[in-house]
Each structure stands twice: as C-alpha cells, then as structure tokens.
Motif scaffolding. Sequence first.
Motif, PDB file in Angstrom:
ATOM      1  N   GLU A  77     -11.091   8.390 -22.615  1.00 35.92           N
ATOM      2  CA  GLU A  77     -10.286   8.646 -23.820  1.00 35.92           C
ATOM      3  C   GLU A  77      -8.815   8.871 -23.488  1.00 35.92           C
ATOM      4  O   GLU A  77      -8.485   9.471 -22.461  1.00 35.92           O
ATOM      5  CB  GLU A  77     -10.817   9.884 -24.557  1.00 35.92           C
ATOM      6  CG  GLU A  77     -12.052   9.593 -25.359  1.00 35.92           C
ATOM      7  CD  GLU A  77     -12.311  10.660 -26.418  1.00 35.92           C
ATOM      8  OE1 GLU A  77     -11.415  11.481 -26.691  1.00 35.92           O
ATOM      9  OE2 GLU A  77     -13.432  10.657 -26.949  1.00 35.92           O
ATOM     10  N   THR A  78      -7.951   8.406 -24.380  1.00 38.46           N
ATOM     11  CA  THR A  78      -6.525   8.715 -24.261  1.00 38.46           C
ATOM     12  C   THR A  78      -6.314  10.164 -24.693  1.00 38.46           C
ATOM     13  O   THR A  78      -6.770  10.556 -25.771  1.00 38.46           O
ATOM     14  CB  THR A  78      -5.692   7.798 -25.185  1.00 38.46           C
ATOM     15  OG1 THR A  78      -5.918   6.440 -24.798  1.00 38.46           O
ATOM     16  CG2 THR A  78      -4.210   8.110 -25.093  1.00 38.46           C
ATOM     17  N   PRO A  79      -5.637  10.989 -23.862  1.00 40.72           N
ATOM     18  CA  PRO A  79      -5.396  12.378 -24.270  1.00 40.72           C
ATOM     19  C   PRO A  79      -4.652  12.453 -25.609  1.00 40.72           C
ATOM     20  O   PRO A  79      -3.829  11.587 -25.930  1.00 40.72           O
ATOM     21  CB  PRO A  79      -4.514  12.932 -23.136  1.00 40.72           C
ATOM     22  CG  PRO A  79      -4.788  12.031 -21.970  1.00 40.72           C
ATOM     23  CD  PRO A  79      -5.091  10.683 -22.539  1.00 40.72           C
ATOM     24  N   LYS A  80      -4.956  13.511 -26.381  1.00 42.31           N
ATOM     25  CA  LYS A  80      -4.387  13.665 -27.732  1.00 42.31           C
ATOM     26  C   LYS A  80      -2.857  13.672 -27.748  1.00 42.31           C
ATOM     27  O   LYS A  80      -2.234  13.337 -28.750  1.00 42.31           O
ATOM     28  CB  LYS A  80      -4.912  14.954 -28.370  1.00 42.31           C
ATOM     29  CG  LYS A  80      -6.359  14.854 -28.828  1.00 42.31           C
ATOM     30  CD  LYS A  80      -6.755  16.070 -29.666  1.00 42.31           C
ATOM     31  CE  LYS A  80      -8.108  15.889 -30.338  1.00 42.31           C
ATOM     32  NZ  LYS A  80      -9.212  15.814 -29.369  1.00 42.31           N
ATOM     33  N   ALA A  81      -2.241  14.050 -26.646  1.00 41.66           N
ATOM     34  CA  ALA A  81      -0.773  14.126 -26.586  1.00 41.66           C
ATOM     35  C   ALA A  81      -0.100  12.760 -26.677  1.00 41.66           C
ATOM     36  O   ALA A  81       1.112  12.679 -26.922  1.00 41.66           O
ATOM     37  CB  ALA A  81      -0.354  14.818 -25.295  1.00 41.66           C
ATOM     38  N   TYR A  82      -0.873  11.675 -26.496  1.00 42.49           N
ATOM     39  CA  TYR A  82      -0.271  10.341 -26.455  1.00 42.49           C
ATOM     40  C   TYR A  82      -0.768   9.464 -27.597  1.00 42.49           C
ATOM     41  O   TYR A  82      -1.921   9.587 -27.992  1.00 42.49           O
ATOM     42  CB  TYR A  82      -0.584   9.660 -25.104  1.00 42.49           C
ATOM     43  CG  TYR A  82      -0.098  10.482 -23.948  1.00 42.49           C
ATOM     44  CD1 TYR A  82       1.264  10.578 -23.672  1.00 42.49           C
ATOM     45  CD2 TYR A  82      -0.992  11.208 -23.160  1.00 42.49           C
ATOM     46  CE1 TYR A  82       1.717  11.357 -22.622  1.00 42.49           C
ATOM     47  CE2 TYR A  82      -0.543  11.991 -22.105  1.00 42.49           C
ATOM     48  CZ  TYR A  82       0.814  12.069 -21.845  1.00 42.49           C
ATOM     49  OH  TYR A  82       1.263  12.845 -20.819  1.00 42.49           O
ATOM     50  N   PRO A  83       0.073   8.600 -28.145  1.00 46.65           N
ATOM     51  CA  PRO A  83       1.453   8.377 -27.729  1.00 46.65           C
ATOM     52  C   PRO A  83       2.354   9.507 -28.208  1.00 46.65           C
ATOM     53  O   PRO A  83       2.064  10.162 -29.207  1.00 46.65           O
ATOM     54  CB  PRO A  83       1.820   7.070 -28.443  1.00 46.65           C
ATOM     55  CG  PRO A  83       0.991   7.084 -29.679  1.00 46.65           C
ATOM     56  CD  PRO A  83      -0.292   7.742 -29.296  1.00 46.65           C
ATOM     57  N   ARG A  84       3.451   9.716 -27.475  1.00 49.83           N
ATOM     58  CA  ARG A  84       4.445  10.693 -27.914  1.00 49.83           C
ATOM     59  C   ARG A  84       5.202  10.135 -29.116  1.00 49.83           C
ATOM     60  O   ARG A  84       4.997   8.999 -29.504  1.00 49.83           O
ATOM     61  CB  ARG A  84       5.400  11.005 -26.760  1.00 49.83           C
ATOM     62  CG  ARG A  84       4.705  11.746 -25.614  1.00 49.83           C
ATOM     63  CD  ARG A  84       5.517  11.726 -24.344  1.00 49.83           C
ATOM     64  NE  ARG A  84       5.620  10.383 -23.777  1.00 49.83           N
ATOM     65  CZ  ARG A  84       6.446  10.061 -22.785  1.00 49.83           C
ATOM     66  NH1 ARG A  84       7.238  10.971 -22.261  1.00 49.83           N
ATOM     67  NH2 ARG A  84       6.457   8.830 -22.312  1.00 49.83           N
ATOM     68  N   LYS A  85       6.076  10.948 -29.715  1.00 51.44           N
ATOM     69  CA  LYS A  85       6.690  10.486 -30.958  1.00 51.44           C
ATOM     70  C   LYS A  85       7.584   9.263 -30.735  1.00 51.44           C
ATOM     71  O   LYS A  85       8.032   9.000 -29.621  1.00 51.44           O
ATOM     72  CB  LYS A  85       7.429  11.616 -31.672  1.00 51.44           C
ATOM     73  CG  LYS A  85       8.625  12.189 -30.999  1.00 51.44           C
ATOM     74  CD  LYS A  85       9.241  13.217 -31.987  1.00 51.44           C
ATOM     75  CE  LYS A  85      10.643  13.590 -31.583  1.00 51.44           C
ATOM     76  NZ  LYS A  85      10.727  14.547 -30.505  1.00 51.44           N
TER      77      LYS A  85
END
Length: 239
Positions: free
Chosen positions: A221-229
Amino acid sequence: MDYFQIMNSACLDVQLDFNEDMYNKFMQYKDMIKEWNEKINLTAITEDEQMVKKHFIDSIKIFKFSPLREAKSIIDIGTGAGFPGIPIKLVKPDVDMTLLDSLNKRIIFLNEVINKLELKEIKTIHGRAEDFSRKIEYRQSIDVVVSRAVANLAVLSELCIPYVKIGGYFVAMKGPSVEEEIKEGKSAVSILGGKIEDIIEIEIEDSNLNHNLVVIRKVKETPKAYPRKAGTATKKPLK
C-alpha cells in the motif's frame, strides 16, 4: 508512406490485431489534432509521418509490456493530447480508460475526440493527479497506470503509484537514457509501495527512434501521506 502498413507492423510486433476501422479512427484523430493545434497547443509534432511514428506507434508500443493486454482498467496521467491513452483505447477497445489532465482546454479537445470517434468506456478528468488519487474511487483501484508526461521518475511515481491496485502496474514511458533517473528514483518508488520490475526497450518501425518503458509493480500500500499536496512532488521530489 503506407501508414496502414507501418501501424499494422507495430501492432503485429506487440501481438495485437489491427484493422481498417482502427486505422480510419487514427487518421480522424490525427486530423483533429492538426485542426485543434491551431487554436490550442497540443503538440509540436504536426507532420503526418512524425505524428504516426512519434505519437501513435510510440503509444502502441507500450504493449511490449504484455500484461497490459489483460488490463481491465487503465488511467493515463497527464495525457495531454491523449497519448498514450487514446491509441491504447483504439487498439484495445474493451479496456475501461480514464484520461486525466490539468488543462481544461485539452480535456475539451479529448471529449470532442471521444464523441467524434464514438468511443465507449472512456472518460476524462480535468484536475491534478495529486487530488484524484486521494478519492476513494481512484485510490489503489486501477490495474495499470500509464504516463508519458515529462517529469522525472521520482515525481511521476508520486503522482501515479497511489492509483495502482496492489499487484497492478505503473508503466512510465521514458526516453532512450533512463539509468540515472532510475537510480535517483528507486527510493521514491519504494516509499510509495512500488518495485521496479523491468525496463523494456522500444524501437519504432522505419526510424532510428528508441525509447524505454519503466515497469513498476505495486507490491504494498501507498502510505496515507502520499501524494503530498499539489506541486510539492515537483518542488521537493522524494529521495
């Protein structure tokens, strides 16, 4: 030059069928690009032979990555004038295709192409890649993400990998020399849940053009922080 013949050869090379109806749609598409290009900036390539080779055949050659033939859903990020998304759709009509671009003028053009060519199961999104991969219906839900957008691999990976379902793929269409970019982007790919699986060399019929497909498999899974704004990936690429 016999464009049908050269496009048919390209399709045979990637084990796809090509027929008169597909060819006619490609030629309609070409004419529409040329017509609209006078009003909005779609491409610097406007000569017929170059358009067939550098846009159409280049896009078709993404099927050198053979699992693409089995994909049910594809999204083309930063599609521009519709490359590679529309050529993919024309030679693989059964795929569910989404074209995303941040410039509304291009989206208006693409909608016109979709209507004129009577394409089904294809939609456009006007917006930024960073925003839509946060939406539940797009995040980690697409079989294959493709992009021919001009950005380095670390930036493109942050824009594209969040859309890919686990076990699916991100295929980046790149120029002839990718070694340095891959070295610099490897860590970003890993952070985002991907793994570089293959680099496939592409040759274009009847030319000395060659490109690469960088194939990235989604392994976690892609971490929740990504993508950044929006805009952050370009300003501060992941290292």
